[in-house]
Design a protein around this motif. Structure first.
Motif, mmCIF file in Angstrom:
data_model
loop_
_atom_site.group_PDB
_atom_site.id
_atom_site.type_symbol
_atom_site.label_atom_id
_atom_site.label_comp_id
_atom_site.label_asym_id
_atom_site.label_seq_id
_atom_site.Cartn_x
_atom_site.Cartn_y
_atom_site.Cartn_z
ATOM 1 N N VAL A 117 32.406 49.468 71.353
ATOM 2 C CA VAL A 117 32.362 49.528 69.893
ATOM 3 C C VAL A 117 33.758 49.374 69.297
ATOM 4 C CG1 VAL A 117 31.944 51.083 67.941
ATOM 5 C CG2 VAL A 117 30.219 50.838 69.728
ATOM 6 N N THR A 118 34.745 50.000 69.911
ATOM 7 C CA THR A 118 36.115 49.922 69.395
ATOM 8 C C THR A 118 36.699 48.523 69.547
ATOM 9 O OG1 THR A 118 36.480 52.259 69.935
ATOM 10 C CG2 THR A 118 38.436 50.896 69.584
ATOM 11 N N VAL A 119 36.567 47.950 70.749
ATOM 12 C CA VAL A 119 37.159 46.636 71.027
ATOM 13 C C VAL A 119 36.413 45.524 70.308
ATOM 14 C CG1 VAL A 119 37.651 44.966 72.860
ATOM 15 C CG2 VAL A 119 38.085 47.395 73.237
ATOM 16 N N ALA A 120 35.086 45.677 70.131
ATOM 17 C CA ALA A 120 34.260 44.622 69.520
ATOM 18 C C ALA A 120 34.734 44.253 68.127
ATOM 19 C CB ALA A 120 32.799 45.075 69.468
ATOM 20 N N ARG A 121 35.390 45.155 67.446
ATOM 21 C CA ARG A 121 35.879 44.899 66.092
ATOM 22 C C ARG A 121 36.807 43.684 66.056
ATOM 23 N NH1 ARG A 121 34.592 45.642 61.187
ATOM 24 N NH2 ARG A 121 33.645 47.572 61.913
ATOM 25 N N PHE A 122 37.500 43.407 67.165
ATOM 26 C CA PHE A 122 38.477 42.315 67.199
ATOM 27 C C PHE A 122 37.911 41.020 67.775
ATOM 28 C CE2 PHE A 122 40.878 46.224 67.089
ATOM 29 C CZ PHE A 122 41.920 45.940 66.222
ATOM 30 N N ILE A 123 36.626 41.009 68.117
ATOM 31 C CA ILE A 123 36.036 39.842 68.775
ATOM 32 C C ILE A 123 35.000 39.205 67.859
ATOM 33 C CG2 ILE A 123 34.803 39.009 70.810
ATOM 34 C CD1 ILE A 123 35.823 41.528 72.273
ATOM 35 N N GLU A 124 35.243 37.953 67.509
ATOM 36 C CA GLU A 124 34.307 37.217 66.649
ATOM 37 C C GLU A 124 32.944 37.146 67.325
ATOM 38 O OE1 GLU A 124 33.315 35.377 63.170
ATOM 39 O OE2 GLU A 124 35.292 36.155 63.685
ATOM 40 N N ALA A 146 32.171 57.648 65.291
ATOM 41 C CA ALA A 146 33.553 57.976 65.629
ATOM 42 C C ALA A 146 34.300 56.753 66.169
ATOM 43 C CB ALA A 146 33.580 59.107 66.652
ATOM 44 N N PHE A 147 33.702 56.070 67.143
ATOM 45 C CA PHE A 147 34.382 54.921 67.747
ATOM 46 C C PHE A 147 34.419 53.727 66.796
ATOM 47 C CE2 PHE A 147 33.550 57.296 71.678
ATOM 48 C CZ PHE A 147 34.789 57.177 72.287
ATOM 49 N N ASN A 148 33.396 53.599 65.964
ATOM 50 C CA ASN A 148 33.396 52.528 64.981
ATOM 51 C C ASN A 148 34.494 52.749 63.944
ATOM 52 O OD1 ASN A 148 32.347 50.204 63.574
ATOM 53 N ND2 ASN A 148 31.418 51.624 62.123
ATOM 54 N N ALA A 149 34.679 53.993 63.532
ATOM 55 C CA ALA A 149 35.748 54.317 62.586
ATOM 56 C C ALA A 149 37.115 54.027 63.201
ATOM 57 C CB ALA A 149 35.652 55.781 62.168
ATOM 58 N N LEU A 150 37.281 54.350 64.483
ATOM 59 C CA LEU A 150 38.545 54.062 65.163
ATOM 60 C C LEU A 150 38.803 52.557 65.198
ATOM 61 C CD1 LEU A 150 41.002 54.810 66.901
ATOM 62 C CD2 LEU A 150 39.482 54.796 68.901
ATOM 63 N N GLY A 151 37.786 51.783 65.582
ATOM 64 C CA GLY A 151 37.932 50.329 65.631
ATOM 65 C C GLY A 151 38.229 49.741 64.266
ATOM 66 N N ALA A 153 39.622 51.223 61.686
ATOM 67 C CA ALA A 153 40.979 51.611 61.257
ATOM 68 C C ALA A 153 42.034 50.741 61.927
ATOM 69 C CB ALA A 153 41.217 53.084 61.581
ATOM 70 N N LEU A 154 41.872 50.477 63.221
ATOM 71 C CA LEU A 154 42.831 49.637 63.938
ATOM 72 C C LEU A 154 42.783 48.198 63.424
ATOM 73 C CD1 LEU A 154 42.240 50.931 67.586
ATOM 74 C CD2 LEU A 154 44.217 51.398 66.122
ATOM 75 N N TRP A 155 41.568 47.700 63.208
ATOM 76 C CA TRP A 155 41.381 46.315 62.738
ATOM 77 C C TRP A 155 41.970 46.115 61.346
ATOM 78 C CZ3 TRP A 155 37.580 44.483 59.009
ATOM 79 C CH2 TRP A 155 37.415 43.097 59.003
ATOM 80 N N VAL A 156 41.598 46.978 60.435
ATOM 81 C CA VAL A 156 42.118 46.881 59.065
ATOM 82 C C VAL A 156 43.628 47.085 59.046
ATOM 83 C CG1 VAL A 156 42.129 47.983 56.790
ATOM 84 C CG2 VAL A 156 39.960 47.556 57.953
ATOM 85 N N LEU A 158 45.883 46.584 61.414
ATOM 86 C CA LEU A 158 46.622 45.474 62.012
ATOM 87 C C LEU A 158 46.715 44.283 61.067
ATOM 88 C CD1 LEU A 158 47.949 43.970 64.408
ATOM 89 C CD2 LEU A 158 45.639 43.305 65.117
ATOM 90 N N TRP A 159 45.553 43.778 60.609
ATOM 91 C CA TRP A 159 45.566 42.530 59.842
ATOM 92 C C TRP A 159 46.095 42.714 58.419
ATOM 93 C CZ3 TRP A 159 46.036 39.179 63.128
ATOM 94 C CH2 TRP A 159 45.223 39.049 64.244
ATOM 95 N N THR A 160 45.834 43.846 57.811
ATOM 96 C CA THR A 160 46.364 44.080 56.461
ATOM 97 C C THR A 160 47.884 44.177 56.491
ATOM 98 O OG1 THR A 160 44.352 45.288 55.849
ATOM 99 C CG2 THR A 160 46.267 45.558 54.427
ATOM 100 N N THR A 161 48.409 44.911 57.450
ATOM 101 C CA THR A 161 49.856 45.077 57.558
ATOM 102 C C THR A 161 50.543 43.757 57.875
ATOM 103 O OG1 THR A 161 49.557 47.362 58.340
ATOM 104 C CG2 THR A 161 51.698 46.330 58.742
ATOM 105 N N LEU A 162 49.981 43.005 58.841
ATOM 106 C CA LEU A 162 50.579 41.723 59.200
ATOM 107 C C LEU A 162 50.587 40.759 58.021
ATOM 108 C CD1 LEU A 162 49.419 40.778 62.818
ATOM 109 C CD2 LEU A 162 51.736 41.183 61.997
ATOM 110 N N ALA A 163 49.440 40.670 57.329
ATOM 111 C CA ALA A 163 49.355 39.750 56.187
ATOM 112 C C ALA A 163 50.283 40.185 55.060
ATOM 113 C CB ALA A 163 47.911 39.676 55.690
ATOM 114 N N TYR A 164 50.369 41.477 54.835
ATOM 115 C CA TYR A 164 51.233 42.021 53.776
ATOM 116 C C TYR A 164 52.696 41.678 54.033
ATOM 117 C CZ TYR A 164 53.467 45.590 50.832
ATOM 118 O OH TYR A 164 54.242 46.252 49.911
#
Length: 209
Positions: A117-124, A146-151, A153-156, A158-164
């Motif tokens: 669930v955590t890793v799937a957030r980053f896989i199309e 719990a694991f979905n929230a962790l994934g 948070a990491l996904w948002v 990573l990409w929000t910070t990088l784009a910003y």
């Protein structure tokens, strides 16, 4: 302040961000996360670029995207929990997903579902089906949450910070990050396949005994 030019494929989302702002971010991320083919990750990157240019608030973008991702996946989980099992038992045999194999998948997901669930957030593909799969296999909802929230948070994060921070260079950085991320996903898939094979072998040995 004028709108920043969005690079590459992000440019297609400029009209949505111009007219709807945060609503566009929340809506696109939300619908993508319960299976609708929508550019959720691309929208997140575009919103991050806008935030870096001062057109949006980066904290608001991150909070809205996180909440939308969480709600979207939980809608998917509900869909899988309510209708997924019946669908699998009725039609699964036509794609070689027998009740026995589905039972093995359930047991495997119960043991390793949190990591998936955590890793799937980053896989199309998995990002869109993540909640439905978890619901269909009967993963306990508090564990999924719990694991979905962790994934999310990491996904948002990573990409929000990088784009910003990256601004108009985000497409090149995104491509580079995804190139290395692909190696990580392949390695994880190999490990996952090995775990599945080991699980199946142990199950057959137990039955034979």
């Amino acid at each position: 302040m004028s709108a920043p030019p969005l690079p590459g494929p992000l440019a297609d989302l400029a009209p949505l961000l111009e007219h709807y702002g945060y609503w566009a971010v929340g809506a696109v991320v939300l619908v993508e996360d319960f299976g609708v083919p929508a550019p959720g990750e691309t929208m997140l990157l575009a919103a991050g670029v806008y935030a870096g240019a001062g057109r949006l608030n980066v904290v608001a973008v991150a909070v809205i995207a996180f909440a939308a991702a969480l709600v979207g996946d939980n809608i998917g989980y509900l869909i899988g929990r309510v209708g997924g099992r019946a669908f699998v038992h009725r039609w699964g045999k036509y794609v070689f997903l027998t009740p026995e194999r589905f039972a093995a998948a359930e047991e495997f997901f119960a043991r390793h579902g949190g990591k998936i669930v955590t890793v799937a957030r980053f896989i199309e593909g998995l990002r869109q089906a993540n909640g439905i799969i978890a619901g269909t296999t009967g993963m306990p909802w508090p564990r999924f949450l719990a694991f979905n929230a962790l994934g999310a948070a990491l996904w948002v994060g990573l990409w929000t910070t990088l784009a910003y921070l990256a601004g108009s260079h985000i497409t090149a950085i995104y491509a580079e990050v995804n190139r290395y991320l692909l190696y990580v996903v392949i390695a994880a898939a190999i490990v996952l396949a090995a775990l599945v094979v080991r699980h199946v072998v142990r199950r057959r040995r137990a039955r034979a005994a």
